[in-house]
Design an enzyme around this catalytic site. Structure first.
Site, PDB file in Angstrom:
ATOM      1  N   CYS A  27      -7.603 -20.118  -0.288  1.00 23.62           N
ATOM      2  CA  CYS A  27      -7.540 -20.764  -1.504  1.00 23.62           C
ATOM      3  C   CYS A  27      -5.759 -20.815  -1.963  1.00 23.62           C
ATOM      4  O   CYS A  27      -5.110 -20.575  -0.967  1.00 23.62           O
ATOM      5  CB  CYS A  27      -8.193 -20.384  -2.780  1.00 23.62           C
ATOM      6  SG  CYS A  27      -7.836 -18.553  -3.145  1.00 23.62           S
ATOM      7  N   HIS A 542       7.814  15.890  -0.961  1.00 24.33           N
ATOM      8  CA  HIS A 542       7.387  14.517  -0.350  1.00 24.33           C
ATOM      9  C   HIS A 542       5.971  14.196  -1.598  1.00 24.33           C
ATOM     10  O   HIS A 542       5.017  14.796  -1.482  1.00 24.33           O
ATOM     11  CB  HIS A 542       6.823  14.535   0.959  1.00 24.33           C
ATOM     12  CG  HIS A 542       6.572  13.045   1.403  1.00 24.33           C
ATOM     13  ND1 HIS A 542       5.500  12.356   1.114  1.00 24.33           N
ATOM     14  CD2 HIS A 542       7.256  12.427   2.420  1.00 24.33           C
ATOM     15  CE1 HIS A 542       5.575  11.200   2.025  1.00 24.33           C
ATOM     16  NE2 HIS A 542       6.653  11.131   2.462  1.00 24.33           N
TER      17      HIS A 542
END
Length: 618
Positions: A27, A542
């Protein structure tokens, strides 16, 4: 430049490969897959794929939200596979509920109709507007030619439904088209108007143009009959005998039974929706508008399509859903623009501007998936603006005459030749939605960095230990739970590939320096920082696993390369809840990248506070 080819390849792999795709379409913002085996779809990994804004997986249907680049990604997908309807086996039984299958069927039938209906409807609206303004003569040949083609999609709605229904359930499209097309033949219209009987049963004098449910029932019956007749018919005569028998049986049964039942269903749906509107009134539009972002996020808004199309066919207008959709769409735009004005994050600002402009023009998925659903306060701003505007639109009884996503480019869908104020009130609702959502979001929304400090970590630093500046120690950079590296869900860390260390499951969103150090590197994606500590350790902090894919969203780094920091100094804030909401782990590996040259002793796993000793070195 965006790598559409890589995005397409990643999506196809994570959807289960070409053999798992039985149907593919798109779409305005989404790739819509029908899959053979839902278990093969890795929805979590799809959500993390660069270029993918969201995933809605429901049984055999999987919608991958791409945004404005959907056509480019779709074109690359088409190059990678054929995606024929018979390229995958049937979905395993027992994996879909009745409700899921019904919604899937309705979406499959009605979704392909929207472009033709919207195109014809908008053309008709503009012609009506030009006639009102005196720019075109409604008796002129050009006007009559264009109004005829504009009216055709709704007039021949039964025929288009026959084609989409046949495609969805896989029966002969042309036989379905002919069987249903006979309902709107001039000869049939005359026949029904003459009070005739068939097999002693009176034929009802009804009009089948503009209707959908008679066609759905007729094609469903055709599907069952075609399968049976094909099974018992000798192969040499199937090519003509099966369609002939279907014509002989399907059309009379439709005239006598299925057509009238279908008309009753369609009128019943419209009657129920209008009854809700009459009972609740303007409040119904406001409530539907307010919950639309939640409905769209799971694809449930598609359940309104049959009602909208049926209402347009029966009444010529629709008074509930499209008004609510206008209020919601523009509120998405206003809220996103408020975020763009308030945020200091250039990437978030860019996404907010792009999503906001798209929403104002009627395409809301970029705003919903990249802004609204990522920030609870923005969602509240959208819902506030939607409710206020939707209630106003309901109070003014604004009618829509086209089935499409309302936005600035399609406001002609509210042109009513019999009520010139209809479009005026629609534009007023547009303005209210834009202003209300903008102001509400401006008040409610707090930028990433500020929001990250909001919950339980408002101080800029913890109280560092007295020996923080000396000794071979590393202190916890955050409050949480210390765990072994082996528990980190990433082999690079858990195997010690980058070095020895530990990990912390955080309880908050502020990361502090674990020792006196020089900032060696702040990653461009903001999720990691490398430090050269004065005690001899090189440390990698991290924040999260695979969070590089966030591109810096939800992180606010307070230092830069080359900065000298003291133990306990604030390095960054991050929105823990938002990161986890996107499906990422927020565990923080604390890695000693030069552990091959020093001996590391780690504290026992367990609860730690920012400033607790977690490692010592030799």
């Amino acid at each position: 430049m965006k790598n559409y080819k890589q995005t397409a390849a990643d999506v196809l792999r994570l959807i289960g490969g070409e053999k798992n795709v039985s149907h593919l379409e798109h779409c305005s913002t989404r790739l819509r897959f029908t899959v053979a085996d839902p278990a093969k779809v890795d929805a979590a990994a799809l959500k993390k794929t660069p270029g993918v804004m969201g995933v809605i997986a429901n049984g055999g249907q999987c919608q991958v939200v791409i945004g404005n680049d959907v056509i480019e990604v779709y074109n690359e997908l088409i190059k990678l596979g054929s995606f024929h309807k018979d390229s995958a086996p049937a979905a395993p039984s027992g994996k879909k509920s009745v409700g899921t299958m019904a919604l899937d069927l309705m979406v499959g039938i009605f979704q392909p109709l929207v472009p033709a209906i919207a195109g014809g409807g908008i053309l008709k609206a503009f012609l009506s507007l030009f006639s009102l303004l005196g720019w075109m003569d409604s008796a002129g040949v050009l006007y009559r030619v264009l109004i005829a083609v504009a009216d055709a999609p709704l007039y021949y709605l039964p025929l288009m439904v026959a084609v989409t229904m046949a495609a969805k359930i896989n029966c002969n499209k042309l036989v379905a088209l002919a069987s249903v097309g006979a309902l709107v033949l001039p000869a049939t219209v005359t026949l029904l108007g003459e009070a005739n009987t068939l097999f002693g049963i009176p034929l009802q004098n009804v009009t089948y143009s503009y209707q959908v449910f008679p066609a759905i029932l007729a094609v469903a019956f055709l599907y069952l009959l075609e399968k049976y007749v094909t099974k018992i018919t000798p192969k040499p005569i199937r090519v003509f005998f099966v369609p002939m028998v279907c014509f002989i049986i399907v059309f009379p049964v439709t005239l006598l039974v299925l057509g009238p039942i279908g008309l009753t269903i369609g009128k019943g749906i419209t009657t129920v929706m209008l009854a809700i509107y009459s009972k609740v009134g303007w409040l119904a539009v406001g409530l539907v508008a307010a919950i639309l972002p939640l409905l769209i996020s799971v694809g449930a808004h598609k359940a309104f399509i049959p009602y909208v199309v049926t209402s347009l066919g029966d009444l010529g207008y629709e008074i509930l859903y499209n008004g609510a959709s206008l209020a919601h769409n523009i509120s998405e735009g206003g809220a996103s623009l408020a975020v763009a004005c308030k945020t200091k994050d250039p990437e978030l600002r860019s996404a907010a501007i792009s999503g906001g402009v798209s929403a104002i023009f009627g395409i809301t998925e970029p705003a919903i998936y990249s802004i609204t659903l990522q920030h609870k306060r923005v969602l509240f701003g959208v819902m506030t603006g939607s409710f206020i505007s939707g209630s106003f639109i309901g109070l003014m009884a604004v009618k829509a005459f086209v089935a499409m996503g309302p936005g600035l480019a399609g406001m002609a869908m509210f042109v009513d030749p019999e009520n010139t104020m209809n479009i005026v009130w629609a534009f007023a609702g547009f303005g209210i939605a834009l202003a209300a959502s903008f102001v509400a979001t401006l008040i409610l929304y707090q930028d990433e960095g500020k929001a990250g400090l909001e919950v339980s970590h408002q101080s800029a630093s913890y109280i560092a230990p007295k020996d923080a500046g000396s000794g071979k120690k590393l202190f916890s950079p955050i409050k949480g739970k210390l765990v072994p590296l082996s528990e980190v869900p990433d082999e690079v860390f858990s195997a010690g590939t980058l070095g020895d260390g530990a990990a912390i499951v955080p309880e908050e969103g502020s990361l502090y320096a674990p020792a006196d150090a020089v900032v060696e590197n702040v990653f461009d994606s903001k999720h990691a920082i490398c430090l050269n500590c004065k005690n001899g350790a090189d440390v990698l902090l991290h924040v999260g696993i695979d969070t590089v894919k966030l591109g810096g969203r939800h992180y606010d780094v307070k230092v830069k390369n080359g900065d000298q920091v003291k133990a306990g100094q604030l390095l960054m804030t991050f929105d823990k809840k938002a990161i986890e909401a996107e499906g990422y782990s927020t565990v923080i590996p604390v890695i000693i990248t030069n552990s091959d040259s020093i001996t590391v002793h780690k504290a026992a796993p367990g609860a730690v506070s920012a400033g607790s000793t977690i490692m010592t070195f030799e």
